[in-house]
Write an enzyme that holds these catalytic residues in place. Structure first.
Site, PDB file in Angstrom:
ATOM      1  N   GLU A   1      31.162 -59.103  60.328  1.00 40.99           N
ATOM      2  CA  GLU A   1      31.555 -60.142  59.370  1.00 40.99           C
ATOM      3  C   GLU A   1      32.046 -61.411  60.077  1.00 40.99           C
ATOM      4  O   GLU A   1      33.058 -62.008  59.693  1.00 40.99           O
ATOM      5  CB  GLU A   1      32.622 -59.599  58.408  1.00 40.99           C
ATOM      6  CG  GLU A   1      32.131 -58.438  57.558  1.00 40.99           C
ATOM      7  CD  GLU A   1      33.103 -58.020  56.471  1.00 40.99           C
ATOM      8  OE1 GLU A   1      34.268 -58.478  56.505  1.00 40.99           O
ATOM      9  OE2 GLU A   1      32.718 -57.248  55.581  1.00 40.99           O
TER      10      GLU A   1
ATOM     11  N   GLU B   1      27.986 -52.049  53.488  1.00 32.34           N
ATOM     12  CA  GLU B   1      29.272 -51.667  52.895  1.00 32.34           C
ATOM     13  C   GLU B   1      29.227 -51.852  51.384  1.00 32.34           C
ATOM     14  O   GLU B   1      29.347 -52.969  50.889  1.00 32.34           O
ATOM     15  CB  GLU B   1      30.436 -52.490  53.477  1.00 32.34           C
ATOM     16  CG  GLU B   1      30.762 -52.186  54.922  1.00 32.34           C
ATOM     17  CD  GLU B   1      32.030 -52.906  55.391  1.00 32.34           C
ATOM     18  OE1 GLU B   1      32.833 -53.328  54.519  1.00 32.34           O
ATOM     19  OE2 GLU B   1      32.195 -53.052  56.614  1.00 32.34           O
TER      20      GLU B   1
END
Length: 537
Positions: free
Chosen positions: A127, A198
């Site tokens: 991320e 995710e």
């Protein structure tokens, strides 16, 4: 617990396990590696492989994960001139050294898929788009370096980067979130598959939070929709979260219990109907795997809320249909190939042969369960002992500095606690003359919590929160003419786990004053302090 948890995951219809590698678990001190016991990464991967499942290995080294330092070991913070997650020579040197260690272990044990093992995919970084702008051009060059470094170490399986819109051509950008079918623009290249790394099954909790929940129907709807959008992988975060033992949870005030609302709860028990409803979804998807892999996708939009997605290969008589109702309030009927199909609100029906509905995301047929706690006989302790901590003064604490030391760099992640103490002589004329008026102790703290004592007397406790780590302590105190001992027990609730420039975060008392004296406010921040890491008890 590993074999039991993995077996339950397989029973739930999973065919791949995704796991992080925790740098600070494996190299807690520079050059001292630990892959024993619960840290035996190779054994864990082999446990997965023994049950016929694949592995995605997210080596980080930054993992976030609501984990202490985002996975970085403390010693890395003290490397001279280091800037985490940047085009910084010191950081890149240690990051590559760590990555080489992990990858060489996997190669030696032949655990990569092209060697006949279970690891089909690897992740580098995590991320990074969330912080990349803070590093400007050094962020752009760091992403490219990280991708090239990863491939130079191993290129037998694909590499991914979560939420990296500008991922280099050699790695795959992926989606994290709750609704990736609608929020993910897709990978940044025509030769990259659409991966959901995710899918948040609930939300981690911090102290003070209300319970975090996400309905089984919502999760299954999101997964089914993702496969109507050319989705290739769905990974649950978390499918099993377990417990943050010791001091492993981060300064976000994350609770010990992690993702208890996952399909397998904190204890590894099935949480129904979430576990069963997703298991049935996985069965439906596996019935559809041939047309999904070989068929040509086609999307037909019937109305604003209704759509039909098919994957079909007529020459092999392969066809799967996903019938979608996006209306969140009303059920609909959809006409498909000569038949009417009823669709509850916000639902997807899966037809593995384009004829028969085998699953609808809103129709739960899995059992429901509730969890009860029973105290076993062996947990009923008959004898308790108490330890009383001695409240130290500056004379008991040998580490002396003019002002209190910064808490992170002082404790070095070996304890959550540090004592600070100073002594101040108060003239009788400085004390308030009225008996109903008392001076006050004022402490500005960068976090995360502290207790205060004056002349051995407990004064009070204050703490920060997930949103604001810093806090103000302000309590009335009893001072006497002559020497007064002011002692603080400062605490961390883990180290930071996210954001830019994590190596430049600070905690602990930064300003201490006595208020309400006849002579005014007295700043005792630089009054000379003694300090000690840890508590004797």
């Amino acid at each position: 617990m590993w074999p039991d948890i993995i077996r339950k995951a397989k029973e739930g219809g999973l065919n791949i396990i995704q796991t992080y590698v925790f740098w600070n678990l494996h190299e807690p001190n520079q050059g001292e590696w630990n892959f024993e016991g619960n840290r035996d990464l190779v054994k864990f991967i082999k446990c997965i492989w023994e049950q016929g499942l694949w592995v995605t290995l997210r080596i980080g080294p930054y993992i976030e994960a609501e984990w202490n330092m985002g996975g970085f070991p403390y010693w890395l913070r003290e490397v001279p001139d280091i800037i985490f997650r940047s085009d910084n020579e010191a950081f890149k040197y240690h990051m590559q050294k760590y990555a080489e260690k992990v990858i060489n272990m996997m190669k030696k044990e032949k655990l990569f898929a092209d060697q006949g093992g279970p690891i089909v995919m690897m992740q580098i970084e995590n991320e990074y788009n969330n912080v990349q702008l803070a590093y400007r051009e050094r962020g752009i060059s760091y992403v490219k370096w990280a991708a090239n470094m990863a491939l130079s170490l191993y290129n037998g399986v694909p590499w991914i980067m979560c939420k990296q819109k500008d991922a280099p051509p050699t790695v795959i950008s992926t989606c994290n979130g709750r609704q990736c079918a609608d929020t993910f623009a897709g990978p940044n290249g025509p030769d990259k598959p659409s991966l959901w790394t995710e899918n948040w099954t609930a939300q981690y909790r911090v102290f003070g939070d209300t319970p975090s929940q996400r309905a089984a129907e919502d999760i299954s709807f999101a997964v089914a929709r993702f496969f109507t959008r050319n989705g290739t992988l769905n990974n649950y975060y978390m499918y099993y979260g377990g417990s943050n033992f010791g001091r492993t949870s981060s300064s976000s005030f994350v609770t010990t219990r992690y993702y208890d609302e996952a399909p397998l709860d904190e204890y590894g028990l099935r949480r129904e109907p979430k576990f069963g409803h997703l298991r049935d979804l996985h069965r439906a998807l596996k019935l559809s795997k041939k047309p999904l892999l070989r068929g040509t996708p086609k999307v037909e939009r019937i109305s604003q809320d209704l759509e039909i997605t098919t994957y079909e290969k007529p020459s092999e008589n392969l066809c799967v249909a996903f019938l979608t109702n996006n209306d969140t309030r009303e059920a609909k009927t959809i006409h498909f190939r000569g038949k009417d199909y009823y669709l509850p609100s916000k639902s997807v029906s899966i037809l593995p042969d384009c004829k028969t509905v085998v699953y609808n995301t809103a129709a739960i047929v899995a059992q429901h369960s509730s969890r009860n706690f029973v105290v076993p006989q062996q947990a009923k302790f008959s004898k308790w002992e108490m330890f009383k901590e001695t409240i130290p003064t500056i004379n008991d604490l040998k580490d002396r500095t003019p002002a209190p030391k910064e808490l992170y760099s002082f404790t070095k992640d070996v304890s959550d606690y540090a004592w600070y103490s100073t002594s101040i002589k108060i003239d009788a004329r400085d004390l308030p003359m009225r008996p109903d008026v008392r001076p006050g102790l004022h402490i500005a703290s960068l976090g995360h919590a502290l207790l205060a004592f004056v002349n051995g007397e407990y004064i009070g406790f204050e703490h920060g929160s997930n949103v604001e780590k810093s806090h103000i302590f302000r309590k009335p105190v009893n001072l006497t003419a002559g020497d007064n001992d002011i002692t603080l027990l400062a605490m961390t609730v883990g180290f930071p786990n996210s954001g830019a420039y994590m190596e430049k975060r600070f905690a602990g008392p930064r300003a201490v004053t006595l208020e309400g004296l006849m002579s005014g406010t007295l700043d005792i921040t630089n009054n000379n302090w003694g300090q000690q890491v840890g508590v004797n008890g």
